[in-house]
Design an enzyme around this catalytic site. Sequence first.
Site, short mmCIF file in Angstrom:
data_model
loop_
_atom_site.label_atom_id
_atom_site.label_comp_id
_atom_site.label_asym_id
_atom_site.label_seq_id
_atom_site.Cartn_x
_atom_site.Cartn_y
_atom_site.Cartn_z
N HIS A 143 0.73 -0.96 -0.06
CA HIS A 143 0.05 0.37 -0.04
C HIS A 143 0.86 1.10 0.03
O HIS A 143 1.82 0.92 0.56
CB HIS A 143 -1.29 0.50 1.62
CG HIS A 143 -2.04 -1.17 1.31
ND1 HIS A 143 -2.98 -0.85 0.77
CD2 HIS A 143 -1.34 -2.52 1.96
CE1 HIS A 143 -3.84 -2.34 0.47
NE2 HIS A 143 -2.71 -2.88 1.67
N THR A 170 -5.96 4.10 -2.34
CA THR A 170 -6.79 4.45 -2.17
C THR A 170 -7.37 5.73 -3.50
O THR A 170 -6.98 7.12 -2.23
CB THR A 170 -7.50 4.96 -0.75
OG1 THR A 170 -7.76 2.69 -0.39
CG2 THR A 170 -9.46 4.76 -1.06
N GLY A 178 -8.69 -1.86 3.25
CA GLY A 178 -9.42 -0.91 4.44
C GLY A 178 -9.93 -1.98 5.73
O GLY A 178 -9.38 -3.41 5.67
N GLU A 197 -8.65 -12.13 6.62
CA GLU A 197 -7.85 -10.74 7.36
C GLU A 197 -8.01 -11.13 9.05
O GLU A 197 -7.36 -10.64 9.84
CB GLU A 197 -7.81 -9.42 7.11
CG GLU A 197 -6.70 -8.68 7.42
CD GLU A 197 -6.54 -7.67 6.68
OE1 GLU A 197 -5.87 -6.57 6.91
OE2 GLU A 197 -7.27 -6.80 5.98
#
Length: 337
Positions: free
Chosen positions: A16, A99, A171, A201
């Site tokens: 990320h 994002t 997220g 997760e």
Amino acid sequence: MEQFLKGLPKVELHAHLNGSLGIKSLCDLGERLYGTSCKDFLKLCAHFSRFEKDMDACFEKFAFVHELTSTREGLRFATELAIRDFAEDNVQYVEMRTTPKANENYSRRDYLQIVIDAIKAASETYPEITVKLLPSINRAEPVDVAEETVSLAVELARAHPNLILGIDLSGNPGKGRFSDFAPILAQARDKGLKLAIHCAEIENPSEVKEMLHFGMSRCGHGTFLTPEDIGQLKQRNIAIECCLTSNVKSGTVPSLEEHHLKRIMEADAPKVICTDDSGVFDTTLTKEFLIAAETFGLTREQCIDLTLEAVHHSFASEQEQIQMADRVGNYADILVK
């Protein structure tokens, strides 16, 4: 082993953007934006380097980085710094997720274009690393935001077909419902985009079942996958993106020795070793390979095989995969000689 792993031309498939800035890069970014004497920034940096085994605390740390990237200059420079960090770790290929955000300085479209331009600029400075982009859907945000993200990804993928290759669903896994985003993800898939989905997760068996039924190109984390789930992914040749330090530091895995990578390897299911957020978790892909090697007794040959597995499960073109595999093979040949 560490020197060998540092030299290995590695492949990063789960990174990320806002979590991939190391402390040095954060300081470089803060200095560029605020100068060297900003006490508030130095205080934030100190907080960023402390850690609690709590997933919510992990997500709170992103607010700090989001503030640093809330301007065009900050976002552009952060992207270039993240690529620099991967290049310095001898990562030859990275699929970077982010994002798209909107504020008073840029729209979501602007956000993606700034990142795209920064990736292209960084390719001149760091020609040894290939960077791809996976726009992310944040499951904690409203569905209409996800719809805009996919629409922009499809549009920009047409303009940059060898850069935007897929969509990431991520997220806070404790927020939002997968069923709300499934139709949007299906649209992205129908338009030719690959799907990298954070799955299992946290412990949520019904959602995992729903995700596996829906399908994905790669499975992110897979922490709470059952043996049956792993068997399904193996049958479909879907790789599980394993992020050891991330899972332990965020508290979803009790210890490295108990990490699910061991179960996945025992099942001989497709797997790749990734960093997730190398800055947030103070790691590198070299460190993650070293941790896996020391924890599970991996040999050099197994580390090479894992890297080739990552090449195979990347969203890169066939020609790019051949080139990456050749680099890994050449490195292995040099070691043998």
